[in-house]
Design an enzyme around this catalytic site. Sequence first.
Site, PDB file in Angstrom:
ATOM      1  N   TYR A 141       8.473  -3.498  -6.343  1.00 27.63           N
ATOM      2  CA  TYR A 141       9.224  -2.631  -5.429  1.00 27.63           C
ATOM      3  C   TYR A 141      10.385  -1.933  -6.131  1.00 27.63           C
ATOM      4  CZ  TYR A 141       7.275  -3.852  -0.847  1.00 27.63           C
ATOM      5  OH  TYR A 141       6.477  -3.976   0.253  1.00 27.63           O
ATOM      6  N   LYS A 186      -0.171 -15.040  -8.680  1.00 24.17           N
ATOM      7  CA  LYS A 186      -1.448 -14.623  -9.262  1.00 24.17           C
ATOM      8  C   LYS A 186      -1.372 -14.951 -10.752  1.00 24.17           C
ATOM      9  CE  LYS A 186      -5.496 -12.579  -9.062  1.00 24.17           C
ATOM     10  NZ  LYS A 186      -6.657 -13.139  -8.331  1.00 24.17           N
ATOM     11  N   ASP A 219      -5.006 -14.603  -3.687  1.00 25.05           N
ATOM     12  CA  ASP A 219      -6.275 -14.261  -3.024  1.00 25.05           C
ATOM     13  C   ASP A 219      -6.780 -15.434  -2.190  1.00 25.05           C
ATOM     14  OD1 ASP A 219      -6.646 -15.552  -5.442  1.00 25.05           O
ATOM     15  OD2 ASP A 219      -8.363 -14.355  -6.073  1.00 25.05           O
ATOM     16  N   ASP A 243       5.087  -9.292   1.413  1.00 25.45           N
ATOM     17  CA  ASP A 243       4.925  -8.167   2.346  1.00 25.45           C
ATOM     18  C   ASP A 243       3.528  -8.223   2.967  1.00 25.45           C
ATOM     19  OD1 ASP A 243       5.518  -5.646   3.582  1.00 25.45           O
ATOM     20  OD2 ASP A 243       4.228  -4.702   2.090  1.00 25.45           O
ATOM     21  N   ASP A 247       2.241  -9.633   7.060  1.00 29.73           N
ATOM     22  CA  ASP A 247       1.497  -8.802   8.028  1.00 29.73           C
ATOM     23  C   ASP A 247       0.224  -9.540   8.426  1.00 29.73           C
ATOM     24  OD1 ASP A 247       3.307  -6.677   7.910  1.00 29.73           O
ATOM     25  OD2 ASP A 247       1.716  -5.174   7.867  1.00 29.73           O
TER      26      ASP A 247
HETATM   27  C1  IPM Z   1       8.578  -4.696   5.521  1.00 29.29           C
HETATM   28  C2  IPM Z   1       8.156  -3.256   5.418  1.00 29.29           C
HETATM   29  C3  IPM Z   1       8.908  -2.610   4.260  1.00 29.29           C
HETATM   30  C4  IPM Z   1       8.517  -3.356   2.995  1.00 29.29           C
HETATM   31  C5  IPM Z   1       8.691  -1.105   4.144  1.00 29.29           C
HETATM   32  C6  IPM Z   1       9.090  -0.372   5.392  1.00 29.29           C
HETATM   33  C7  IPM Z   1       9.405  -0.538   2.947  1.00 29.29           C
HETATM   34  O1  IPM Z   1       6.787  -3.162   5.273  1.00 29.29           O
HETATM   35  O2  IPM Z   1       9.777  -4.953   5.724  1.00 29.29           O
HETATM   36  O3  IPM Z   1       7.732  -5.569   5.400  1.00 29.29           O
HETATM   37  O4  IPM Z   1       7.463  -3.068   2.402  1.00 29.29           O
HETATM   38  O5  IPM Z   1       9.264  -4.241   2.586  1.00 29.29           O
HETATM   39 MG    MG Z   2       5.777  -5.004   5.437  1.00 31.00          MG
END
Ligand code: IPM
Ligand code: MG
Length: 359
Positions: A141, A186, A219, A243, A247
């Site tokens: 990042y 990884k 993975d 990240d 999700d």
């Molecule tokens: C999160 C989001 C952010 C990230 C984006 C909006 C930059 O996806 O907070 O998880 O990737 O960290």
């Molecule tokens: Mg995110």
Amino acid sequence: MNAKILLLPGDGIGPEVTVEARRLIDAVAEIHGLDFQIEEALIGGAALDETGDPLPADTLARCREADAVILGAVGGPKWDDPDARKRPEQGLLDLRKELGLFANLRPVRLHPSLADISPLKAEHIRNVDLMVVRELTGGSYFGKKKLSEDTASDDYTYSRDEIERVVRLAANMARNRYGRVTMIDKANVLATSRLWRKVSAEVMEKSFPDVAYETMLVDAAAMHIVANPSRFNVIVTENMFGDILTDEASVLVGSMGMLPSASLGEGTKGLYEPIHGSAPDIAGRGLANPFGMLASVGMMFEYSLGMREVARQIELAIWNAVSSGERTLDIGGNLRTDEAADAVISHLDDIHTKKVAFI
Ligand code: IPM
Ligand code: MG
């Protein structure tokens, strides 16, 4: 106590859920006879449009002065041009970096009555209670980025110190939970992961011999998180894996709208945001689920304001709202954003005055 709280509503559904955060803070202030100094500032696309900068200097300065920062969401199709010089997301990334918020805590706990909403089988997710600790200011990042017509690269670097501090934080967290840490990397491919593996093992062995520790390849972890999520307790991992995996983990609890997060550094200052994004498809329609944001406010009371009891009460109030079927569309209800927040505030009142327990 006159804590300074800065609200950064941002884009999409960000402003809608941030309004509810403010109402919850006001309710806590009233219930407990407290006084908070609450202000607002610009971030993301909203800031880009108004000032040309997704993190204006004024916003950053006020974030530095605040005890806690609450953020709605940033980004949206309006600013999605891949050739744009500045994107709304950069405002959030710069803010995390500038405030030194190296650890992002993302708790994932399933309310039993939402098991049916999750696309996963109820028996697989029944006991899900995990805390993902995502490294937040390093890795791909923040490395140097190069982009030309035919090649592109992102530098991907981690130092021993960056790894050590976040692993320590995760291990300390595990001591208050079930004493188990899984470090995800990884290491069969990446040099950064090999350093993570080495440094984590040293930290755990030397300072946390009482905490069970294992490593897992990312993975395989992506598979286990949906196949057998209750095997995990505290997960610690680098920025991008965290990240992606969070999700993925949000699917377990039925909706992304449920999940809060806290970003912390060395001190008590923190940035609190729901993990859902700006959801442009439902923005401005009163459909957003405010629970992830309200739970983030709960985390603020715990980690930045040292009010653990208030944090527990907020958690319980959300829990009770879900139990009573007071829900937004995404989790099988028909309440609008403000009505769902009303429900939480009213449960909070009940909890405080009548000391009701879990429904
Ligand atoms: C999160 C989001 C952010 C990230 C984006 C909006 C930059 O996806 O907070 O998880 O990737 O960290
Ligand atoms: Mg995110």
